[in-house]
Design a protein around this motif. Sequence first.
Motif, PDB file in Angstrom:
ATOM      1  N   ARG A  44     -25.693  27.214   1.555  1.00 44.75           N
ATOM      2  CA  ARG A  44     -26.859  27.978   1.996  1.00 44.75           C
ATOM      3  C   ARG A  44     -26.427  29.311   2.600  1.00 44.75           C
ATOM      4  O   ARG A  44     -26.993  30.365   2.292  1.00 44.75           O
ATOM      5  N   ASP A  45     -25.437  29.254   3.493  1.00 43.01           N
ATOM      6  CA  ASP A  45     -24.973  30.472   4.145  1.00 43.01           C
ATOM      7  C   ASP A  45     -24.506  31.503   3.121  1.00 43.01           C
ATOM      8  O   ASP A  45     -24.764  32.704   3.265  1.00 43.01           O
ATOM      9  N   ALA A  46     -23.797  31.044   2.105  1.00 42.39           N
ATOM     10  CA  ALA A  46     -23.243  31.964   1.114  1.00 42.39           C
ATOM     11  C   ALA A  46     -24.228  32.306   0.006  1.00 42.39           C
ATOM     12  O   ALA A  46     -24.190  33.413  -0.534  1.00 42.39           O
ATOM     13  N   GLY A  47     -25.105  31.363  -0.333  1.00 44.28           N
ATOM     14  CA  GLY A  47     -25.928  31.530  -1.531  1.00 44.28           C
ATOM     15  C   GLY A  47     -27.273  32.183  -1.333  1.00 44.28           C
ATOM     16  O   GLY A  47     -27.770  32.866  -2.235  1.00 44.28           O
ATOM     17  N   ILE A  73     -39.488  28.071   3.698  1.00 46.98           N
ATOM     18  CA  ILE A  73     -38.569  27.053   4.188  1.00 46.98           C
ATOM     19  C   ILE A  73     -37.211  27.654   4.529  1.00 46.98           C
ATOM     20  O   ILE A  73     -36.885  28.768   4.129  1.00 46.98           O
ATOM     21  N   PHE A  74     -36.434  26.897   5.290  1.00 45.18           N
ATOM     22  CA  PHE A  74     -35.094  27.282   5.735  1.00 45.18           C
ATOM     23  C   PHE A  74     -35.122  28.521   6.636  1.00 45.18           C
ATOM     24  O   PHE A  74     -34.115  29.201   6.787  1.00 45.18           O
ATOM     25  N   GLY A  75     -36.292  28.836   7.223  1.00 48.29           N
ATOM     26  CA  GLY A  75     -36.324  29.840   8.276  1.00 48.29           C
ATOM     27  C   GLY A  75     -36.629  31.261   7.862  1.00 48.29           C
ATOM     28  O   GLY A  75     -36.152  32.199   8.512  1.00 48.29           O
ATOM     29  N   GLN A  76     -37.457  31.448   6.825  1.00 53.81           N
ATOM     30  CA  GLN A  76     -37.840  32.790   6.409  1.00 53.81           C
ATOM     31  C   GLN A  76     -39.238  33.100   6.975  1.00 53.81           C
ATOM     32  O   GLN A  76     -40.124  32.242   6.944  1.00 53.81           O
ATOM     33  N   ALA A  77     -39.443  34.319   7.461  1.00 60.74           N
ATOM     34  CA  ALA A  77     -40.744  34.648   8.035  1.00 60.74           C
ATOM     35  C   ALA A  77     -40.974  36.147   8.100  1.00 60.74           C
ATOM     36  O   ALA A  77     -40.043  36.925   8.335  1.00 60.74           O
ATOM     37  N   MET A 122     -37.616  37.594   9.847  1.00 59.93           N
ATOM     38  CA  MET A 122     -36.486  36.713  10.114  1.00 59.93           C
ATOM     39  C   MET A 122     -36.047  36.066   8.814  1.00 59.93           C
ATOM     40  O   MET A 122     -36.864  35.549   8.048  1.00 59.93           O
ATOM     41  N   THR A 123     -34.758  36.139   8.531  1.00 56.27           N
ATOM     42  CA  THR A 123     -34.173  35.430   7.400  1.00 56.27           C
ATOM     43  C   THR A 123     -33.092  34.505   7.937  1.00 56.27           C
ATOM     44  O   THR A 123     -32.348  34.870   8.845  1.00 56.27           O
ATOM     45  N   SER A 124     -33.006  33.314   7.366  1.00 54.06           N
ATOM     46  CA  SER A 124     -32.121  32.292   7.937  1.00 54.06           C
ATOM     47  C   SER A 124     -31.630  31.342   6.864  1.00 54.06           C
ATOM     48  O   SER A 124     -32.080  31.371   5.713  1.00 54.06           O
ATOM     49  N   ALA A 125     -30.719  30.483   7.271  1.00 56.01           N
ATOM     50  CA  ALA A 125     -30.233  29.368   6.453  1.00 56.01           C
ATOM     51  C   ALA A 125     -30.250  28.119   7.333  1.00 56.01           C
ATOM     52  O   ALA A 125     -29.211  27.573   7.680  1.00 56.01           O
ATOM     53  N   TRP A 126     -31.452  27.702   7.710  1.00 57.11           N
ATOM     54  CA  TRP A 126     -31.586  26.532   8.565  1.00 57.11           C
ATOM     55  C   TRP A 126     -30.799  25.346   8.008  1.00 57.11           C
ATOM     56  O   TRP A 126     -30.650  25.216   6.787  1.00 57.11           O
ATOM     57  N   PRO A 127     -30.350  24.452   8.855  1.00 57.02           N
ATOM     58  CA  PRO A 127     -29.659  23.253   8.374  1.00 57.02           C
ATOM     59  C   PRO A 127     -30.571  22.269   7.660  1.00 57.02           C
ATOM     60  O   PRO A 127     -30.090  21.314   7.055  1.00 57.02           O
ATOM     61  N   SER A 128     -31.877  22.476   7.744  1.00 60.18           N
ATOM     62  CA  SER A 128     -32.829  21.660   6.985  1.00 60.18           C
ATOM     63  C   SER A 128     -33.994  22.549   6.587  1.00 60.18           C
ATOM     64  O   SER A 128     -34.224  23.603   7.195  1.00 60.18           O
ATOM     65  N   ALA A 129     -34.716  22.133   5.561  1.00 60.46           N
ATOM     66  CA  ALA A 129     -35.823  22.954   5.077  1.00 60.46           C
ATOM     67  C   ALA A 129     -36.851  23.197   6.165  1.00 60.46           C
ATOM     68  O   ALA A 129     -37.379  24.311   6.312  1.00 60.46           O
ATOM     69  N   ILE A 130     -37.172  22.166   6.913  1.00 55.50           N
ATOM     70  CA  ILE A 130     -38.068  22.262   8.048  1.00 55.50           C
ATOM     71  C   ILE A 130     -37.489  21.430   9.177  1.00 55.50           C
ATOM     72  O   ILE A 130     -36.556  20.660   8.980  1.00 55.50           O
ATOM     73  N   GLY A 131     -38.045  21.577  10.363  1.00 57.00           N
ATOM     74  CA  GLY A 131     -37.614  20.788  11.504  1.00 57.00           C
ATOM     75  C   GLY A 131     -38.431  21.189  12.709  1.00 57.00           C
ATOM     76  O   GLY A 131     -38.578  22.393  12.981  1.00 57.00           O
TER      77      GLY A 131
END
Length: 393
Positions: free
Chosen positions: A33-36, A335-339, A352-361
């Motif tokens: 996720r971090d890289a892709g 999902i994964f922290g985009q807003a 905000m762009t992110s690579a959360w460790p899960s799709a939601i939480g």
Amino acid sequence: MRRFLPLLALAFVAAAPGRPIGADVLFWTQAQRDAGFGHMDRHYPTHAVPHGARPYPLLVGAPLSVAIPWKGSTLSLAQFMRAQHTAGLLVLDHGRIRLEVYGNGAGRDTRWTSFSVAKSVTSTLVGAAIRDGAISGLDESVTAIVPELRGSAYDGVTVRQVLTMTSGVAWNEDYSDPQSDVARLFLEPAAPGIDPTIAYLCRLKRAARPGTIWHYNTGETGLAGILVTRATHKSLAAYLSEKIWQPFGMAQEAYWGVGPGGQEPGGCCLSATLRDYGRFGLFMLGGGRAGDRNILPDDWVADATRATSQTDMPGRGYGFQWWTEAGGIYDAIGIFGQAIHIDPKRQLVVVMTSAWPSAIGPDLIAQRGALFDAVAVALDHGSARSRAGGPDR
């Protein structure tokens, strides 16, 4: 504490002809996720979204200091970004950059995937097509534009009902179920010459009378994208470039993933830079104008960002593929922290762009809400706004 339910759309695109990729992106490792997420064009075919010749200027305002209250303590911005696996955070106050930070190896030129933030972009393109006269209006039947849907559960469904996800068509959006509709979309073969999304939607049943029940449906945004391409005879990427990316002055080329039928999925797969997502927020704040041109119908932004339905999230409504809340605030969420968080009263855009460790939480969503609240508090209580500012950096 503000809570957010992400728009759940997967990157349903084709890695190569005959090799459709579906829910696998949900199961990427954190390293993937971090890289892709910032390089989705290396994994999937895309259509380019050319940018304008003159970028919309983002001046630099006074730096904004933000501390995030969280569970009886206070998070620094660095702590927040580590917890959220944040790739980029941008705060625009009256069009000026008050905060811009990057992480996860991302930078100003990184084009990060938006997941379901693309839904709000697609719905905006529907508005542009109505302004252009390509779609007659919100009450036009979808089967008038996509006649292959005649005789299906979409008989009698309007463009408005597709945008507000009130079609009444049955749909299973359970991402943990491999037999759900969202997991099976694009995985089942379609007859030659038939768009895979249309073929799948033709099989669905009706669960309620159109216009009576809100039900989240990623397939519905896929249909919205097809309405645009059918009506305008242009790809979503080309139409986005023509109507917004070039005339408003986005600074860099974006790209949109391409599905197995050659159509960009309306509900996902758009990638752009943090600043250009911010410019899209400013485009909405400005009522859908680019310079002296009206790109959208006169009342479109007000109608699109007004709650036409209440959702299953307390205090959260739904407009034309935008999530709404009290005070006129509206959001595009992925999902994964985009807003993209838009607060018209404050003339505020937070991206905000992110690579959360899960799709939601629940904690991730609530913590992001705490950030948005903290930004508003910082603006309201003592962070001096600079009106001078320097040029776009």
